[in-house]
Design a protein around this motif. Structure first.
Motif, PDB file in Angstrom:
ATOM      1  N   ASN A 140     -56.477 -28.611  96.723  1.00  0.00           N
ATOM      2  CA  ASN A 140     -55.760 -27.684  97.739  1.00  0.00           C
ATOM      3  C   ASN A 140     -56.082 -28.526  98.973  1.00  0.00           C
ATOM      4  O   ASN A 140     -55.435 -28.145  99.988  1.00  0.00           O
ATOM      5  CB  ASN A 140     -56.260 -26.379  98.094  1.00  0.00           C
ATOM      6  N   PHE A 141     -56.881 -29.481  98.966  1.00  0.00           N
ATOM      7  CA  PHE A 141     -57.356 -30.033 100.387  1.00  0.00           C
ATOM      8  C   PHE A 141     -56.988 -31.779 100.244  1.00  0.00           C
ATOM      9  O   PHE A 141     -56.897 -32.263 101.196  1.00  0.00           O
ATOM     10  CB  PHE A 141     -58.791 -30.232 100.802  1.00  0.00           C
ATOM     11  N   ALA A 142     -56.614 -32.256  98.857  1.00  0.00           N
ATOM     12  CA  ALA A 142     -56.662 -33.459  98.936  1.00  0.00           C
ATOM     13  C   ALA A 142     -55.348 -34.167  99.212  1.00  0.00           C
ATOM     14  O   ALA A 142     -54.103 -33.580  99.184  1.00  0.00           O
ATOM     15  CB  ALA A 142     -56.858 -33.961  97.228  1.00  0.00           C
ATOM     16  N   ALA A 143     -55.173 -35.241  99.807  1.00  0.00           N
ATOM     17  CA  ALA A 143     -54.098 -35.860 100.603  1.00  0.00           C
ATOM     18  C   ALA A 143     -53.133 -36.158  99.387  1.00  0.00           C
ATOM     19  O   ALA A 143     -52.010 -36.348  99.548  1.00  0.00           O
ATOM     20  CB  ALA A 143     -54.611 -37.177 101.218  1.00  0.00           C
ATOM     21  N   LEU A 144     -53.706 -36.707  98.170  1.00  0.00           N
ATOM     22  CA  LEU A 144     -52.968 -36.944  97.113  1.00  0.00           C
ATOM     23  C   LEU A 144     -53.222 -36.110  95.883  1.00  0.00           C
ATOM     24  O   LEU A 144     -54.289 -35.539  95.858  1.00  0.00           O
ATOM     25  CB  LEU A 144     -53.391 -38.264  96.603  1.00  0.00           C
ATOM     26  N   THR A 145     -52.141 -35.859  95.362  1.00  0.00           N
ATOM     27  CA  THR A 145     -52.544 -35.194  93.742  1.00  0.00           C
ATOM     28  C   THR A 145     -53.541 -36.083  92.843  1.00  0.00           C
ATOM     29  O   THR A 145     -53.445 -37.265  93.223  1.00  0.00           O
ATOM     30  CB  THR A 145     -51.139 -34.780  92.999  1.00  0.00           C
ATOM     31  N   HIS A 185     -60.029 -35.383  93.011  1.00  0.00           N
ATOM     32  CA  HIS A 185     -58.660 -35.034  93.496  1.00  0.00           C
ATOM     33  C   HIS A 185     -58.161 -33.501  92.557  1.00  0.00           C
ATOM     34  O   HIS A 185     -56.935 -33.141  93.162  1.00  0.00           O
ATOM     35  CB  HIS A 185     -57.714 -36.165  93.306  1.00  0.00           C
ATOM     36  N   ASP A 186     -59.052 -33.232  91.551  1.00  0.00           N
ATOM     37  CA  ASP A 186     -58.472 -32.085  90.943  1.00  0.00           C
ATOM     38  C   ASP A 186     -59.382 -30.890  91.434  1.00  0.00           C
ATOM     39  O   ASP A 186     -58.790 -29.900  91.889  1.00  0.00           O
ATOM     40  CB  ASP A 186     -58.782 -32.345  89.438  1.00  0.00           C
ATOM     41  N   ARG A 187     -60.760 -31.040  91.647  1.00  0.00           N
ATOM     42  CA  ARG A 187     -61.449 -30.144  92.190  1.00  0.00           C
ATOM     43  C   ARG A 187     -61.117 -29.570  93.645  1.00  0.00           C
ATOM     44  O   ARG A 187     -61.059 -28.511  93.920  1.00  0.00           O
ATOM     45  CB  ARG A 187     -62.815 -30.446  92.226  1.00  0.00           C
ATOM     46  N   ARG A 190     -65.202 -39.811 106.275  1.00  0.00           N
ATOM     47  CA  ARG A 190     -63.913 -39.108 105.923  1.00  0.00           C
ATOM     48  C   ARG A 190     -62.608 -39.472 106.774  1.00  0.00           C
ATOM     49  O   ARG A 190     -61.686 -39.193 106.449  1.00  0.00           O
ATOM     50  CB  ARG A 190     -64.227 -37.703 105.880  1.00  0.00           C
ATOM     51  N   LYS A 191     -62.999 -40.037 107.798  1.00  0.00           N
ATOM     52  CA  LYS A 191     -61.919 -40.553 108.732  1.00  0.00           C
ATOM     53  C   LYS A 191     -62.058 -42.186 108.830  1.00  0.00           C
ATOM     54  O   LYS A 191     -60.973 -42.705 108.989  1.00  0.00           O
ATOM     55  CB  LYS A 191     -61.875 -40.050 109.953  1.00  0.00           C
ATOM     56  N   HIS A 192     -63.035 -42.516 108.672  1.00  0.00           N
ATOM     57  CA  HIS A 192     -63.187 -44.181 109.063  1.00  0.00           C
ATOM     58  C   HIS A 192     -64.195 -44.451 107.687  1.00  0.00           C
ATOM     59  O   HIS A 192     -65.368 -45.084 108.268  1.00  0.00           O
ATOM     60  CB  HIS A 192     -63.995 -44.499 110.270  1.00  0.00           C
ATOM     61  N   PRO A 193     -63.784 -44.714 106.591  1.00  0.00           N
ATOM     62  CA  PRO A 193     -64.409 -45.265 105.501  1.00  0.00           C
ATOM     63  C   PRO A 193     -64.959 -46.590 105.550  1.00  0.00           C
ATOM     64  O   PRO A 193     -66.131 -47.137 105.176  1.00  0.00           O
ATOM     65  CB  PRO A 193     -63.544 -45.108 104.377  1.00  0.00           C
ATOM     66  N   GLU A 194     -64.127 -47.372 106.279  1.00  0.00           N
ATOM     67  CA  GLU A 194     -64.621 -48.708 106.641  1.00  0.00           C
ATOM     68  C   GLU A 194     -65.867 -49.049 107.395  1.00  0.00           C
ATOM     69  O   GLU A 194     -66.742 -49.936 107.316  1.00  0.00           O
ATOM     70  CB  GLU A 194     -63.552 -49.411 107.365  1.00  0.00           C
ATOM     71  N   GLN A 213     -66.251 -37.912  98.297  1.00  0.00           N
ATOM     72  CA  GLN A 213     -65.914 -37.150  99.191  1.00  0.00           C
ATOM     73  C   GLN A 213     -65.088 -37.727 100.361  1.00  0.00           C
ATOM     74  O   GLN A 213     -64.392 -37.162 101.035  1.00  0.00           O
ATOM     75  CB  GLN A 213     -67.042 -36.762  99.947  1.00  0.00           C
ATOM     76  N   ILE A 214     -65.185 -39.035 100.514  1.00  0.00           N
ATOM     77  CA  ILE A 214     -64.287 -39.661 101.484  1.00  0.00           C
ATOM     78  C   ILE A 214     -62.975 -40.264 100.878  1.00  0.00           C
ATOM     79  O   ILE A 214     -62.201 -40.200 101.593  1.00  0.00           O
ATOM     80  CB  ILE A 214     -65.290 -41.192 101.869  1.00  0.00           C
ATOM     81  N   ALA A 215     -63.006 -40.429  99.611  1.00  0.00           N
ATOM     82  CA  ALA A 215     -61.735 -40.881  98.765  1.00  0.00           C
ATOM     83  C   ALA A 215     -60.609 -40.015  98.864  1.00  0.00           C
ATOM     84  O   ALA A 215     -59.500 -40.439  98.748  1.00  0.00           O
ATOM     85  CB  ALA A 215     -62.054 -41.394  97.474  1.00  0.00           C
ATOM     86  N   TYR A 216     -60.967 -38.740  98.978  1.00  0.00           N
ATOM     87  CA  TYR A 216     -59.710 -37.785  99.009  1.00  0.00           C
ATOM     88  C   TYR A 216     -59.059 -37.418 100.136  1.00  0.00           C
ATOM     89  O   TYR A 216     -58.051 -36.896 100.268  1.00  0.00           O
ATOM     90  CB  TYR A 216     -60.138 -36.492  98.100  1.00  0.00           C
ATOM     91  N   LYS A 217     -59.442 -38.032 101.315  1.00  0.00           N
ATOM     92  CA  LYS A 217     -59.075 -37.812 102.628  1.00  0.00           C
ATOM     93  C   LYS A 217     -57.790 -38.615 102.749  1.00  0.00           C
ATOM     94  O   LYS A 217     -57.566 -39.776 102.331  1.00  0.00           O
ATOM     95  CB  LYS A 217     -59.893 -38.029 103.680  1.00  0.00           C
ATOM     96  N   LYS A 218     -57.050 -38.354 103.630  1.00  0.00           N
ATOM     97  CA  LYS A 218     -55.636 -39.063 103.748  1.00  0.00           C
ATOM     98  C   LYS A 218     -55.891 -40.333 104.453  1.00  0.00           C
ATOM     99  O   LYS A 218     -56.567 -40.644 105.330  1.00  0.00           O
ATOM    100  CB  LYS A 218     -54.912 -38.481 105.049  1.00  0.00           C
ATOM    101  N   GLY A 219     -55.077 -41.298 103.774  1.00  0.00           N
ATOM    102  CA  GLY A 219     -55.528 -42.573 103.945  1.00  0.00           C
ATOM    103  C   GLY A 219     -56.491 -43.565 103.601  1.00  0.00           C
ATOM    104  O   GLY A 219     -56.761 -44.633 103.871  1.00  0.00           O
TER     105      GLY A 219
END
Length: 203
Positions: free
Chosen positions: A179-184, A174-176, A108-112, A139-145
């Motif tokens: 309220n927490f996703a970095a992007l719409t 990103h819809d579910r 969630r912070k370091h997907p790489e 779960q990892i894709a909706y976090k910032k960056g």
């Protein structure tokens, strides 16, 4: 106590290993949770507990392994991810699924750090494992960056059906979790579309 009282370390480990053979699954579950706290800093000292915990006959201790791997992997990724990698192709499908789920939090912070491990599961023969893989990618894709890193890595995967399912999950997440996703969701769809169009132009 394990971190603060060095002299007590061997005694604490001895107690944990002794309690780990208790017939009560709640005791074994608690041992795994305690070992997870130690493993945030001293993973090698407790790794045996996680080796055995993955095979526990009761689901609660196995779930505790997942939770502990999540919290250990987030702050102590080196040894934890190296340990997890050896189980990615284990003969037991539940162990493969548990490992996939367990490494999620680091991503969630370091997907790489975890995407190369997840990639090894793309052709897993068990639907339950593949479904968990898709879930973790979402779960990892909706976090910032993280989305752009996920998209870049998925381009190198060789299972188009799995990638398609992962992209659908990313859009849905990103819809579910709007309220927490970095992007719409609209922004995520546009990024996915733009990225794949740009990649096709380069080919």
């Amino acid at each position: 106590m394990y971190s603060d009282e060095v002299a007590l370390g061997p005694v604490i480990l001895e107690m944990l290993f002794e309690l780990f053979s208790d017939p009560n699954f709640k005791v074994r579950q608690t041992v795994i949770n305690a070992a997870g706290e130690i493993g945030k800093t001293y993973f090698e000292e407790v790794r045996t507990i996680f080796d055995e915990g993955l095979k526990d006959p009761h689901h609660s201790p196995r779930n505790a392994v997942i939770g502990s791997v999540k919290k250990m992997g987030e702050v102590n990724p080196g040894p934890v991810l190296t340990w997890a990698k050896q189980y990615l192709h284990h003969e037991d499908k539940e162990i493969r699924r548990e490992i996939c789920h367990g490494i999620e939090l680091r991503g969630r912070k370091h997907p790489e750090d975890i995407l190369p491990l997840l990639q090894e599961l793309q052709h897993d023969p068990t639907a339950r494992v593949r479904n968990t893989l898709v879930h973790v990618i979402g779960q990892i894709a909706y976090k910032k960056g993280c989305l752009i890193k996920v998209l870049a890595h998925l381009k190198n995967w060789q299972n188009p059906a799995l990638v398609e399912a992962a992209l659908a999950e990313i859009i849905d997440v990103h819809d579910r979790y709007r309220n927490f996703a970095a992007l719409t969701q609209v922004e995520a769809i546009k990024l996915i579309d733009d990225y794949y169009v740009d990649q096709k132009r380069k080919c």
